[in-house]
Design a protein around this motif. Structure first.
Motif, PDB file in Angstrom:
ATOM      1  N   VAL A  82       0.845  -1.192   0.000  1.00 27.39           N
ATOM      2  CA  VAL A  82       0.000   0.000   0.000  1.00 27.39           C
ATOM      3  C   VAL A  82       0.878   1.238   0.000  1.00 27.39           C
ATOM      4  O   VAL A  82       1.896   1.287   0.698  1.00 27.39           O
ATOM      5  CB  VAL A  82      -0.929   0.010   1.232  1.00 27.39           C
ATOM      6  CG1 VAL A  82      -1.729   1.310   1.306  1.00 27.39           C
ATOM      7  CG2 VAL A  82      -1.857  -1.196   1.214  1.00 27.39           C
ATOM      8  N   VAL A  83       0.477   2.244  -0.767  1.00 30.83           N
ATOM      9  CA  VAL A  83       1.085   3.568  -0.711  1.00 30.83           C
ATOM     10  C   VAL A  83       0.026   4.528  -0.176  1.00 30.83           C
ATOM     11  O   VAL A  83      -1.106   4.559  -0.668  1.00 30.83           O
ATOM     12  CB  VAL A  83       1.583   4.034  -2.085  1.00 30.83           C
ATOM     13  CG1 VAL A  83       1.967   5.519  -2.043  1.00 30.83           C
ATOM     14  CG2 VAL A  83       2.781   3.206  -2.529  1.00 30.83           C
ATOM     15  N   SER A  84       0.394   5.294   0.829  1.00 34.92           N
ATOM     16  CA  SER A  84      -0.530   6.275   1.398  1.00 34.92           C
ATOM     17  C   SER A  84      -0.064   7.682   1.083  1.00 34.92           C
ATOM     18  O   SER A  84       1.090   8.039   1.334  1.00 34.92           O
ATOM     19  CB  SER A  84      -0.639   6.096   2.917  1.00 34.92           C
ATOM     20  OG  SER A  84      -1.395   7.159   3.484  1.00 34.92           O
ATOM     21  N   LEU A  85      -0.980   8.500   0.586  1.00 33.09           N
ATOM     22  CA  LEU A  85      -0.691   9.902   0.280  1.00 33.09           C
ATOM     23  C   LEU A  85      -1.286  10.839   1.321  1.00 33.09           C
ATOM     24  O   LEU A  85      -1.331  12.052   1.107  1.00 33.09           O
ATOM     25  CB  LEU A  85      -1.259  10.261  -1.107  1.00 33.09           C
ATOM     26  CG  LEU A  85      -0.779   9.409  -2.285  1.00 33.09           C
ATOM     27  CD1 LEU A  85      -1.401   9.919  -3.585  1.00 33.09           C
ATOM     28  CD2 LEU A  85       0.740   9.407  -2.391  1.00 33.09           C
ATOM     29  N   VAL A  86      -1.732  10.284   2.454  1.00 39.53           N
ATOM     30  CA  VAL A  86      -2.411  11.071   3.492  1.00 39.53           C
ATOM     31  C   VAL A  86      -1.825  10.706   4.858  1.00 39.53           C
ATOM     32  O   VAL A  86      -1.912   9.552   5.274  1.00 39.53           O
ATOM     33  CB  VAL A  86      -3.924  10.794   3.498  1.00 39.53           C
ATOM     34  CG1 VAL A  86      -4.630  11.730   4.476  1.00 39.53           C
ATOM     35  CG2 VAL A  86      -4.508  10.926   2.102  1.00 39.53           C
TER      36      VAL A  86
END
Length: 235
Positions: free
Chosen positions: A3-7
């Motif tokens: 998973v990549v999180s931008l938040v």
């Protein structure tokens, strides 16, 4: 799963629930401390190529935190992007469940139950106290309509005097803020870092509540502590 999180808020939610799931996070993802994941730029300017190179199964984003062109570029790169919409506490709980359970395939975490219970236990407020809530200075910007932080404050008995403004984060001259009829100024330490020496002096006739910005604006594990922390600061 990768998973990549931008938040930052969602980064903490995923990391606390399933350590090791995150392959990439933004430069602004500060919680939990010591997070081991590739940094892929800011929330407003992620490195799309770097995100794609991580080959994530899911990218999680937010309609306010992240820019639509960046999200479109990630989708064009063939990535699955889940975009959250969070402007109230109820939306936060629903979207956290969607991200963690539907998106990441995880079980419902205990901290989410604890957060819902903590807010359910908040007593109904009495007569609301009118307040202005700056989030920036030079120029002065405040909470306006339809914001997550505004909803939290309302549940704690604070009425944002600009809650009906046409804009969500309007620019208001300082003289107008001081003449708004507010009885309190609420000063969080993010996105602008208001402190005892930087902010209260601009509102000489108002008591100032310095609040932890993470507890006021983040939707994640901090929500379990937020009612007690914010009520103490507002007192």
């Amino acid at each position: 799963m990768r998973v990549v999180s931008l938040v930052p808020s969602l980064t903490e939610a995923v990391a606390v629930t399933a350590p090791g799931l995150l392959a990439g996070v933004t430069d602004w993802c500060t919680h939990p401390p010591g997070l081991a994941a590739t940094r892929i730029g800011g929330t407003k300017n992620p490195d799309v190529a770097a995100v794609a190179a991580l080959r994530p199964d899911l990218v999680i984003a937010n309609e306010e935190e992240n820019r639509a062109p960046d999200l479109a570029a990630l989708r064009e790169a063939g990535l699955d992007v889940m975009v959250t919409v969070i402007r109230t506490l109820d939306e936060a709980f629903a979207e956290l469940e969607r991200v963690l359970i539907t998106g990441c395939g995880l079980g419902r975490p205990r901290w989410l139950d604890e957060a819902e219970a903590a807010w359910a236990a908040v007593p109904a407020p009495g007569a609301p106290r009118p307040a202005v809530v700056p989030v920036w200075r030079r120029p002065w910007m405040v909470l306006g309509r339809d914001t997550f932080a505004g909803d939290l404050l309302a549940r704690l008995g604070v009425r944002n005097v600009y809650a009906d403004h046409a804009e969500r984060y309007p620019r208001i001259p300082l003289a107008e803020l001081n003449a708004s009829g507010a009885e309190l100024v609420v000063l969080p330490d993010e996105p602008y870092r208001f402190t005892a020496d930087d902010g209260p002096e601009a509102f000489p006739a108002l008591p100032a509540a310095l609040v932890d910005g993470r507890h006021l604006t983040w939707y994640g594990p901090s929500l379990a502590e937020a009612p007690a922390v914010l009520r103490a600061a507002l007192r």
